[in-house]
Design a protein around this motif. Structure first.
Motif, PDB file in Angstrom:
ATOM      1  N   PRO A   7       3.079   5.939  -2.688  1.00  0.00           N
ATOM      2  CA  PRO A   7       2.002   4.946  -2.669  1.00  0.00           C
ATOM      3  C   PRO A   7       2.323   3.737  -3.531  1.00  0.00           C
ATOM      4  CG  PRO A   7       1.218   7.116  -3.424  1.00  0.00           C
ATOM      5  CD  PRO A   7       2.697   7.178  -3.388  1.00  0.00           C
ATOM      6  N   GLY A   8       1.782   2.596  -3.162  1.00  0.00           N
ATOM      7  CA  GLY A   8       1.808   1.427  -4.044  1.00  0.00           C
ATOM      8  C   GLY A   8       0.871   1.702  -5.212  1.00  0.00           C
ATOM      9  N   TRP A   9       0.854   0.787  -6.171  1.00  0.00           N
ATOM     10  CA  TRP A   9       0.090   1.059  -7.383  1.00  0.00           C
ATOM     11  C   TRP A   9      -1.429   1.042  -7.151  1.00  0.00           C
ATOM     12  CZ3 TRP A   9      -0.594  -3.196 -11.640  1.00  0.00           C
ATOM     13  CH2 TRP A   9      -1.354  -2.678 -12.691  1.00  0.00           C
ATOM     14  N   HIS A  10      -1.923  -0.019  -6.504  1.00  0.00           N
ATOM     15  CA  HIS A  10      -3.370  -0.247  -6.454  1.00  0.00           C
ATOM     16  C   HIS A  10      -4.111   0.752  -5.582  1.00  0.00           C
ATOM     17  CE1 HIS A  10      -1.689  -3.911  -7.992  1.00  0.00           C
ATOM     18  NE2 HIS A  10      -1.094  -4.150  -6.844  1.00  0.00           N
ATOM     19  N   ILE A  11      -3.407   1.253  -4.554  1.00  0.00           N
ATOM     20  CA  ILE A  11      -4.100   2.070  -3.551  1.00  0.00           C
ATOM     21  C   ILE A  11      -4.664   3.368  -4.145  1.00  0.00           C
ATOM     22  CG2 ILE A  11      -2.043   3.328  -2.718  1.00  0.00           C
ATOM     23  CD1 ILE A  11      -4.818   1.833  -0.486  1.00  0.00           C
ATOM     24  N   GLU A  12      -3.990   3.873  -5.193  1.00  0.00           N
ATOM     25  CA  GLU A  12      -4.440   5.150  -5.780  1.00  0.00           C
ATOM     26  C   GLU A  12      -5.880   5.033  -6.287  1.00  0.00           C
ATOM     27  OE1 GLU A  12      -1.259   4.958  -8.658  1.00  0.00           O
ATOM     28  OE2 GLU A  12      -2.690   4.713 -10.302  1.00  0.00           O
ATOM     29  N   GLU A  25      -7.689  -3.708  -5.686  1.00  0.00           N
ATOM     30  CA  GLU A  25      -8.553  -2.536  -5.458  1.00  0.00           C
ATOM     31  C   GLU A  25      -9.787  -2.932  -4.644  1.00  0.00           C
ATOM     32  OE1 GLU A  25      -9.830  -0.004  -8.635  1.00  0.00           O
ATOM     33  OE2 GLU A  25      -8.011  -0.342  -9.777  1.00  0.00           O
ATOM     34  N   ILE A  26     -10.371  -4.082  -5.009  1.00  0.00           N
ATOM     35  CA  ILE A  26     -11.579  -4.552  -4.307  1.00  0.00           C
ATOM     36  C   ILE A  26     -11.243  -4.831  -2.836  1.00  0.00           C
ATOM     37  CG2 ILE A  26     -13.239  -6.457  -4.121  1.00  0.00           C
ATOM     38  CD1 ILE A  26     -13.028  -6.753  -7.196  1.00  0.00           C
ATOM     39  N   ALA A  27     -10.143  -5.569  -2.625  1.00  0.00           N
ATOM     40  CA  ALA A  27      -9.751  -5.920  -1.251  1.00  0.00           C
ATOM     41  C   ALA A  27      -9.556  -4.657  -0.403  1.00  0.00           C
ATOM     42  CB  ALA A  27      -8.468  -6.750  -1.280  1.00  0.00           C
ATOM     43  N   GLN A  28      -8.822  -3.688  -0.947  1.00  0.00           N
ATOM     44  CA  GLN A  28      -8.536  -2.454  -0.198  1.00  0.00           C
ATOM     45  C   GLN A  28      -9.806  -1.669   0.100  1.00  0.00           C
ATOM     46  OE1 GLN A  28      -4.363  -1.248  -2.423  1.00  0.00           O
ATOM     47  NE2 GLN A  28      -6.298  -0.742  -3.331  1.00  0.00           N
ATOM     48  N   LEU A  66       0.854  -1.188   0.000  1.00  0.00           N
ATOM     49  CA  LEU A  66       0.000   0.000   0.000  1.00  0.00           C
ATOM     50  C   LEU A  66       0.890   1.239   0.000  1.00  0.00           C
ATOM     51  CD1 LEU A  66      -2.695  -0.986   2.675  1.00  0.00           C
ATOM     52  CD2 LEU A  66      -2.679  -1.439   0.232  1.00  0.00           C
ATOM     53  N   TRP A  67       2.022   1.109   0.677  1.00  0.00           N
ATOM     54  CA  TRP A  67       2.987   2.217   0.776  1.00  0.00           C
ATOM     55  C   TRP A  67       4.383   1.639   0.655  1.00  0.00           C
ATOM     56  CZ3 TRP A  67       2.271   7.336   0.680  1.00  0.00           C
ATOM     57  CH2 TRP A  67       3.334   8.164   1.035  1.00  0.00           C
ATOM     58  N   LYS A  68       5.209   2.263  -0.181  1.00  0.00           N
ATOM     59  CA  LYS A  68       6.566   1.763  -0.378  1.00  0.00           C
ATOM     60  C   LYS A  68       7.563   2.766   0.180  1.00  0.00           C
ATOM     61  CE  LYS A  68       5.858  -0.503  -4.844  1.00  0.00           C
ATOM     62  NZ  LYS A  68       6.137  -0.390  -6.266  1.00  0.00           N
ATOM     63  N   ALA A  69       8.452   2.276   1.068  1.00  0.00           N
ATOM     64  CA  ALA A  69       9.516   3.155   1.552  1.00  0.00           C
ATOM     65  C   ALA A  69      10.355   3.580   0.346  1.00  0.00           C
ATOM     66  CB  ALA A  69      10.374   2.393   2.546  1.00  0.00           C
ATOM     67  N   SER A  70      10.715   4.874   0.293  1.00  0.00           N
ATOM     68  CA  SER A  70      11.432   5.340  -0.900  1.00  0.00           C
ATOM     69  C   SER A  70      12.910   4.993  -0.828  1.00  0.00           C
ATOM     70  CB  SER A  70      11.254   6.843  -1.065  1.00  0.00           C
ATOM     71  OG  SER A  70      11.695   7.495   0.095  1.00  0.00           O
ATOM     72  N   LYS A  71      13.453   4.697  -1.996  1.00  0.00           N
ATOM     73  CA  LYS A  71      14.902   4.487  -2.085  1.00  0.00           C
ATOM     74  C   LYS A  71      15.548   5.870  -2.224  1.00  0.00           C
ATOM     75  CE  LYS A  71      14.202   0.077  -4.425  1.00  0.00           C
ATOM     76  NZ  LYS A  71      13.057   0.085  -5.320  1.00  0.00           N
TER      77      LYS A  71
END
Ligand code: ZN
Length: 571
Positions: free
Chosen positions: A257-262, A292-295, A237-242
């Protein structure tokens, strides 16, 4: 690619596309005690879809959630809330994208113009993601600038293909605080966890067998590679940035953000906890739409967030098993495509298959579309010429045509209400045109009554229904000159040529003619000194054709039509 799909996933997506069901074998996780996981577990286990209550549109549509056609019932009368996944703006859009957007544009136009549904369409623009970051590094420009450039290009491409814009485009980077709040609530509801590395993952075990509502997940193990996940199916859902990556502040540290959460966040921020229709290409069904459905259901604590999931089939280059895609380098950009073909032709190409089917792109399939469009345009032109009195025909059997028109109107409506069956609709229109053409046979000598009204009605209907599909039959002339001056000049020129031709063909000593055949012209023998005039008339006709002005000699009369440059006419 955002996530590496295993062959099993691709196979599943294809099965979903074909409507074929596979065995339901879900990874059995430990189910957390939560509102969500306890709600309606039994019906979920049976994979039951809850038919929405509300306004029945009379339309049936294939729903990927049930793998069958369902009555389209909207929460509000004559209002459809519609969310679609938009482009990731890191490169030029290609024809595979165009196909999906044009097909859904056609569906939305059908709903609004045939079934009088007000479609409220929201589309997200993914303007931050791994591919954007990667490409911006390669090109040494900022990710934001790269994304804005391609966003503008995408909008121009859509305009060129006559895709109606959504009510609103939403950018991911404009919605970061909303996304952070969305994730916080999912964690609060017990459906996501934070790792020591600053990532947040959705906890798929927490929703038990509800994960897999859309795509049967037998054999799917999820994304590999991430070490801090509890279950391989869990997704970020959230990715720590490199270091040196774009990032935003969050309770879990700097990241993005991760891809699907948007999509879940933005769709929910506009439409709340309930959505009528969600659309996208079939390749998005898993993992994107499943996640998307799960979130969304974990956030809203609801049983069914999106009621209908519509998926469009892939576009393939002829002879190519794989879909058109950037990563496979088998693509044609929209810009390049439009150098050879028109938006009208592409739309007809899309209409000739159902939106759910895979579609083969080739010169042959485009020629079929071009020739279908050409037949439709030629009929409209001839019907108009007949109404204007430029085209003379035998008396028309009106009754048959009125009957055909009425039958076509009802069969078109029926076909479109049956999961938007556009090929059947085109067949019905072509059959109507065939009946019209049978009676529009030119003749030199006319007596008896004329029937302009029935051709007017047919012409209006054909234009209107093609207009519903975004195929503008008047557009061909507008391509050349919207002011109409060009048309008037051609009109004068053709009139002058007709007079010259009539004079050249008029002979004192002609043989007796067969009446009503229209073939007497060939039997005449023009006086020798007038032959050069006829040759000049033929030369003018031949020379104007490549410029898009098609003159047709019908007996001693001539009609004309403007087409796209280089396009030929067979009639
Ligand atoms: Zn999406």
């Amino acid at each position: 690619m955002k996530m590496r799909l295993s062959l099993a996933l691709i196979a599943n997506a294809r099965l979903l596309n074909s409507g074929f069901r596979i065995g339901h074998r879900i990874h059995n996780g430990v189910t957390k005690a939560s509102l969500l996981s306890s709600c309606n577990i039994c019906s979920r286990a049976e994979g039951k879809w809850i038919k929405p209550a509300g306004f029945d549109t009379g339309v049936k549509t294939y729903n990927s959630l049930t793998k069958q056609k369902e009555p389209l019932v909207l929460a509000q009368e004559r209002i459809a809330t519609w969310y679609s996944c938009g482009p990731t703006v890191y490169d030029h859009a290609h024809l595979g994208h165009a196909c999906s957007y044009v097909r859904f544009d056609i569906l939305q136009r059908i709903l609004s113009r045939i079934f009088e549904i007000n479609v409220i369409h929201v589309m997200v623009i993914t303007d931050i993601d791994d591919k954007i970051i990667q490409r911006s590094l390669e090109q040494n420009i900022s990710p934001t600038v790269l994304a804005r450039m391609h966003e503008e290009e995408f909008k121009r491409d859509m305009q060129a293909l006559r895709v109606l814009p959504p009510a609103v485009y939403m950018r991911v980077t404009d919605n970061i605080p909303q996304i952070v709040a969305f994730i916080k609530r999912i964690i609060g509801n017990g459906h996501a966890y934070v790792t020591s590395q600053g990532n947040v993952y959705f906890d798929t075990q927490s929703i038990g067998n509800r994960y897999g509502k859309l795509v049967n997940l037998g054999g799917i193990v999820g994304e590999l590679g991430a070490q801090d996940k509890r279950d391989p199916r869990d997704f970020a859902l959230w990715k720590a940035s490199k270091p040196h990556e774009p990032h935003w502040e969050s309770p879990w540290g700097q990241g993005r953000p991760g891809w699907h959460i948007e999509c879940s966040t933005i769709a929910s921020s506009v439409f709340g906890s309930q959505l009528d229709i969600h659309s996208g290409g079939i390749d998005l069904a898993f993992p994107h739409h499943e996640n998307e459905i799960a979130q969304s259901e974990a956030y809203h604590q609801c049983e069914q967030w999106g009621n209908y999931f519509l998926h469009s089939g892939h576009l393939h280059l002829k002879g190519n098993v794989e879909k058109m895609s950037k990563s496979l380098k088998n693509y044609v950009t929209i810009k390049d495509f439009l150098k050879s073909y028109t938006a009208n032709e592409f739309r007809v190409f899309c209409l000739l298959t159902r939106y759910r089917s895979a579609i083969d792109y080739s010169d042959a399939s485009m020629n079929e579309a071009r020739s279908t469009l050409s037949t439709i345009s030629a009929f409209c032109h001839n019907a108009q010429a007949y109404m204007q009195g430029h085209l003379q025909c035998q008396p028309i059997e009106e009754g048959i045509l009125w009957e055909r028109l009425s039958a076509t109107q009802s069969s078109v409506r029926k076909a479109l209400a049956d999961d938007f069956d556009t090929p059947k609709t085109v067949d019905a229109i072509m059959s109507l045109i065939h009946h019209g053409n049978c009676q529009l046979q030119p003749t030199a000598k006319v007596d008896g009554p004329r029937s302009p009204a029935v051709f007017g009605a047919m012409l209006s209907y054909v234009r209107e229904i093609m207009g519903v599909f975004g195929v503008d039959l008047l557009d061909i002339k507008e391509d050349h000159d919207s002011s109409g001056v060009f048309n008037n000049v051609v009109e004068e020129l053709v009139h002058f040529r007709s007079e010259v031709r009539k004079f050249a063909l008029s002979v004192e000593d002609q043989a007796p003619q067969e009446p009503h055949t229209g073939s007497e012209i060939q039997k005449r023998h023009p006086q020798l000194d007038r032959v050069p005039l006829l040759k000049a008339c033929d030369a003018l006709r031949n020379n104007l054709a490549p410029l898009g002005v098609h003159i047709k000699d019908r007996g001693t009369n001539s009609t004309w039509e403007i087409t796209r440059r280089g396009e030929t006419r067979n009639n």
